[in-house]
Design a protein around this motif. Structure first.
Motif, PDB file in Angstrom:
ATOM      1  N   UNK A 127      12.742   4.116 -20.801  1.00  0.00           N
ATOM      2  CA  UNK A 127      11.959   5.265 -21.244  1.00  0.00           C
ATOM      3  C   UNK A 127      12.586   5.888 -22.488  1.00  0.00           C
ATOM      4  N   UNK A 128      13.892   6.063 -22.482  1.00  0.00           N
ATOM      5  CA  UNK A 128      14.579   6.621 -23.653  1.00  0.00           C
ATOM      6  C   UNK A 128      14.427   5.687 -24.849  1.00  0.00           C
ATOM      7  N   UNK A 129      14.499   4.370 -24.595  1.00  0.00           N
ATOM      8  CA  UNK A 129      14.380   3.401 -25.673  1.00  0.00           C
ATOM      9  C   UNK A 129      13.031   3.400 -26.360  1.00  0.00           C
ATOM     10  N   UNK A 170       7.976  15.159 -21.871  1.00  0.00           N
ATOM     11  CA  UNK A 170       7.944  16.629 -21.900  1.00  0.00           C
ATOM     12  C   UNK A 170       9.248  17.191 -22.472  1.00  0.00           C
ATOM     13  N   UNK A 171      10.377  16.623 -22.053  1.00  0.00           N
ATOM     14  CA  UNK A 171      11.672  17.157 -22.494  1.00  0.00           C
ATOM     15  C   UNK A 171      11.957  16.803 -23.958  1.00  0.00           C
ATOM     16  N   UNK A 172      11.815  15.504 -24.301  1.00  0.00           N
ATOM     17  CA  UNK A 172      12.215  15.039 -25.630  1.00  0.00           C
ATOM     18  C   UNK A 172      11.099  15.221 -26.657  1.00  0.00           C
ATOM     19  N   UNK A 173       9.929  14.667 -26.354  1.00  0.00           N
ATOM     20  CA  UNK A 173       8.854  14.628 -27.358  1.00  0.00           C
ATOM     21  C   UNK A 173       8.132  15.953 -27.532  1.00  0.00           C
ATOM     22  N   UNK A 174       8.217  16.825 -26.529  1.00  0.00           N
ATOM     23  CA  UNK A 174       7.563  18.138 -26.639  1.00  0.00           C
ATOM     24  C   UNK A 174       8.590  19.271 -26.690  1.00  0.00           C
ATOM     25  N   UNK A 175       9.416  19.378 -25.659  1.00  0.00           N
ATOM     26  CA  UNK A 175      10.347  20.495 -25.569  1.00  0.00           C
ATOM     27  C   UNK A 175      11.399  20.537 -26.660  1.00  0.00           C
ATOM     28  N   UNK A 176      11.963  19.372 -27.004  1.00  0.00           N
ATOM     29  CA  UNK A 176      13.028  19.319 -28.008  1.00  0.00           C
ATOM     30  C   UNK A 176      12.537  18.774 -29.346  1.00  0.00           C
ATOM     31  N   UNK A 235       0.826  -1.210   0.000  1.00  0.00           N
ATOM     32  CA  UNK A 235       0.000   0.000   0.000  1.00  0.00           C
ATOM     33  C   UNK A 235       0.858   1.257   0.000  1.00  0.00           C
ATOM     34  N   UNK A 236       2.022   1.173   0.620  1.00  0.00           N
ATOM     35  CA  UNK A 236       2.931   2.310   0.641  1.00  0.00           C
ATOM     36  C   UNK A 236       3.716   2.436  -0.662  1.00  0.00           C
ATOM     37  N   UNK A 237       4.102   1.297  -1.243  1.00  0.00           N
ATOM     38  CA  UNK A 237       4.966   1.300  -2.423  1.00  0.00           C
ATOM     39  C   UNK A 237       4.212   1.552  -3.724  1.00  0.00           C
ATOM     40  N   UNK A 238       2.950   1.143  -3.782  1.00  0.00           N
ATOM     41  CA  UNK A 238       2.199   1.277  -5.028  1.00  0.00           C
ATOM     42  C   UNK A 238       2.114   2.728  -5.510  1.00  0.00           C
ATOM     43  N   UNK A 239       1.649   3.674  -4.677  1.00  0.00           N
ATOM     44  CA  UNK A 239       1.586   5.061  -5.172  1.00  0.00           C
ATOM     45  C   UNK A 239       2.959   5.621  -5.521  1.00  0.00           C
ATOM     46  N   UNK A 240       3.991   5.193  -4.797  1.00  0.00           N
ATOM     47  CA  UNK A 240       5.345   5.668  -5.107  1.00  0.00           C
ATOM     48  C   UNK A 240       5.801   5.140  -6.465  1.00  0.00           C
ATOM     49  N   UNK A 265       6.858   6.136 -12.242  1.00  0.00           N
ATOM     50  CA  UNK A 265       6.547   5.946 -13.663  1.00  0.00           C
ATOM     51  C   UNK A 265       6.141   7.260 -14.310  1.00  0.00           C
ATOM     52  N   UNK A 266       5.233   7.989 -13.674  1.00  0.00           N
ATOM     53  CA  UNK A 266       4.748   9.245 -14.239  1.00  0.00           C
ATOM     54  C   UNK A 266       5.875  10.264 -14.356  1.00  0.00           C
ATOM     55  N   UNK A 267       6.768  10.281 -13.367  1.00  0.00           N
ATOM     56  CA  UNK A 267       7.880  11.230 -13.399  1.00  0.00           C
ATOM     57  C   UNK A 267       8.865  10.877 -14.511  1.00  0.00           C
ATOM     58  N   UNK A 268       9.195   9.578 -14.639  1.00  0.00           N
ATOM     59  CA  UNK A 268      10.167   9.163 -15.652  1.00  0.00           C
ATOM     60  C   UNK A 268       9.593   9.294 -17.059  1.00  0.00           C
TER      61      UNK A 268
END
Length: 273
Positions: free
Chosen positions: A189-191, A33-39, A14-19, A24-27
């Motif tokens: 993620x990069x791949x 945002x950086x590669x596909x949108x910003x650059x 229960x503690x690890x799932x939201x983390x 995932x959302x952050x990575x």
């Protein structure tokens, strides 16, 4: 009063799932945002395919990845349970066995995970297993960073099983595990980003030819029968499962013509295939 292992496991999950979801959302979101949108404009010549994933695909990938995060949290909770039971040699001080062992342990985790991924991945492409456990990931024929954890439950379980098994065998620092997980997530993620971010030599070949490039994995999503490796090209080349047009497609992605020897090698590989 002794702690009930099952209740402790549930509390850990229960503690690890939201983390895990937030990681995932952050990575995925950060790279998107950086590669596909910003650059996007700056990297336009490095885009592997002309089209981009639509919103419906991204929505499907995010929802599937949240389920995968729940399965990965099961794996992490299992690691904590086994650690408390004294079944894992996981320790805090990274220099407990010397910095050389710390570096070696990180490398062993990465190399072992690459082998695990290659062989389980090939197994998942067997027709019976593919339909049940791997089809969802390949619905994203044109991947994006959001694709990274878009797995069927069975495939997610196969990926999640690696770390508890590895830690039951190899004494390792918590910080070595953290570095391994950071490397795994970033490379994944990069791949799936859809942009060839790896450097090329003057002859059009990858500068780090022993590493899987973005094009390498993108070809797997395009066809499915080639390029099963995760971090390295070793297993694909040893087992003859590297796409015969890989060098040609990589050179096209980085906008560099292949030299004569590379073109000759391509002709030989085509003849063999």
């Amino acid at each position: 009063m002794p702690i009930d292992p099952l209740m402790s496991f549930a509390a850990d999950w229960a503690s690890l799932f939201p983390k895990t979801v937030l990681q995932y959302l952050a990575a995925a979101g950060g790279v998107y945002v950086i590669i596909n949108l910003g650059l996007k404009a700056r990297l336009a010549e490095r885009k592997i395919r002309r089209s981009s994933p639509n919103r419906e695909q991204i929505r499907r990938e995010v929802l599937a990845s949240i389920r995968t995060a729940g399965i990965f949290a099961v794996s992490a909770a299992a690691v904590l349970t086994l650690f408390r039971a004294g079944r894992l040699d996981v320790y805090w001080r990274p220099d407990a066995f010397g910095w050389w062992y710390f570096a070696v342990s990180v490398a062993v985790l990465i190399i072992a995970h690459d082998a695990w991924f290659y062989w389980t991945h090939r197994l998942l492409h067997r027709p019976t297993f593919f339909r049940r456990f791997h089809r969802l990931h390949h619905q994203s024929r044109n991947p994006s960073p959001w694709t990274v954890y878009a797995f069927d439950a069975g495939e997610a379980a196969a990926h999640a099983a690696f770390l508890p098994i590895a830690l039951a065998i190899l004494p390792v620092s918590v910080f070595a595990v953290a570095l391994f997980l950071a490397h795994m997530t970033l490379r994944n993620v990069i791949g799936h980003s859809g942009y060839e971010l790896f450097p090329a030599r003057r002859d059009g070949r990858p500068l780090f030819d022993w590493m899987t490039s973005v094009t390498h994995h993108d070809l797997h999503h395009e066809g499915g029968g080639w390029n099963f490796g995760l971090y390295f090209t070793w297993w694909d080349r040893l087992m003859g499962t590297e796409h015969p047009l890989y060098y040609e497609r990589f050179a096209a992605a980085v906008r560099r013509p292949l030299d004569g020897s590379a073109v000759a090698a391509l002709g030989l590989s085509r003849a063999r295939s």
